[in-house]
Enzyme design. Structure first.
Site, short mmCIF file in Angstrom:
data_model
loop_
_atom_site.label_atom_id
_atom_site.label_comp_id
_atom_site.label_asym_id
_atom_site.label_seq_id
_atom_site.Cartn_x
_atom_site.Cartn_y
_atom_site.Cartn_z
CG ASN A 161 14.66 38.38 -66.47
OD1 ASN A 161 14.56 38.25 -67.70
ND2 ASN A 161 14.19 37.49 -65.64
CD GLU B 196 16.55 34.73 -62.89
OE1 GLU B 196 16.93 33.54 -62.86
OE2 GLU B 196 15.35 35.07 -62.85
CB CYS C 189 14.19 44.06 -62.92
SG CYS C 189 13.54 43.25 -61.45
CD GLU D 224 10.46 45.84 -65.31
OE1 GLU D 224 11.42 45.06 -65.15
OE2 GLU D 224 9.32 45.59 -64.92
CB CYS E 82 9.25 44.33 -59.00
SG CYS E 82 10.84 45.14 -59.27
CB CYS F 239 10.99 47.92 -62.05
SG CYS F 239 12.32 46.71 -62.21
N1 THU Z 1 11.57 40.53 -63.00
C1 THU Z 1 11.80 41.56 -63.88
O1 THU Z 1 12.69 41.50 -64.71
N2 THU Z 1 10.99 42.65 -63.78
C2 THU Z 1 9.97 42.79 -62.89
O2 THU Z 1 9.36 43.86 -62.81
C3 THU Z 1 9.58 41.67 -62.05
C4 THU Z 1 10.53 40.53 -62.00
C5 THU Z 1 12.46 39.37 -63.08
C6 THU Z 1 13.36 39.21 -61.88
C7 THU Z 1 13.65 37.73 -61.90
O3 THU Z 1 14.77 37.51 -62.76
C8 THU Z 1 12.42 37.10 -62.52
O4 THU Z 1 11.70 38.18 -63.12
C9 THU Z 1 11.54 36.39 -61.53
O5 THU Z 1 11.21 37.23 -60.47
#
Ligand code: THU
Length: 148
Positions: free
Chosen positions: A42, A44, A53, A55, A96, A99
């Site tokens: 991930n 941000e 994300c 994925e 999520c 994804c």
């Molecule tokens: N996140 C992912 O990378 N993949 C997911 O399927 C769920 C959430 C990341 C997004 C964010 O940077 C952190 O997790 C907290 O939500």
């Protein structure tokens, strides 16, 4: 490749996460039918909603490395990076909704009901589900047949 090794790749990928806001590092490893691995984590942003994300990052890397049509399996893990530099955490990370939608698209391209392996940060709890279970009745290319 065993589930454990694929999860290890996902946990390693999480170490490259850029997650200063949530402080939650997620890694994803995509395995090809030939055993190649593409990884993502991930990333941000100070403008929170622009975060990416793990994925999506890994699927993009997989597209570059071997193509969506060769994707066989996907592993995801998330947690926090401990003082020892190892990913830790108790709760299993399940992808999520956004994804899941991206994985469904890859499943369509590959022609396989892709298996998604979800793990906690420590890699001690692992669940395995096909994308059709994670996103039942999902919107896919077949739903666009009535477009102009
Ligand atoms: N996140 C992912 O990378 N993949 C997911 O399927 C769920 C959430 C990341 C997004 C964010 O940077 C952190 O997790 C907290 O939500």
């Amino acid at each position: 490749m065993s589930n454990d090794i694929l999860v290890r790749h996902a946990r390693d990928a999480a170490l490259a996460a850029y997650a200063p806001y949530s402080r939650f590092s997620v890694g994803c490893a995509v395995e090809s039918v030939d055993g190649e691995i593409a990884k993502g984590s991930n990333m941000e942003n100070a403008c929170y909603r622009l975060g990416v994300c793990a994925e999506l990052a890994a699927l993009t890397a997989a597209k570059q490395a071997f193509g969506l049509e060769k994707i066989a399996r996907i592993a995801v893990a998330g947690g926090h990076v401990g003082s020892d530099g190892v990913l830790a955490g108790e709760s299993v990370v399940t992808s999520c909704g956004g994804c899941r939608q991206a994985i469904l698209e890859a499943a369509h391209v590959s022609g396989r009901d892709l298996e998604v392996i979800s793990a906690n940060g420590g890699g001690t709890i692992v669940t395995v589900h096909p994308i059709s279970e994670l996103l039942p009745l999902g919107f896919g290319p077949a739903n666009l047949t009535d477009s102009a």
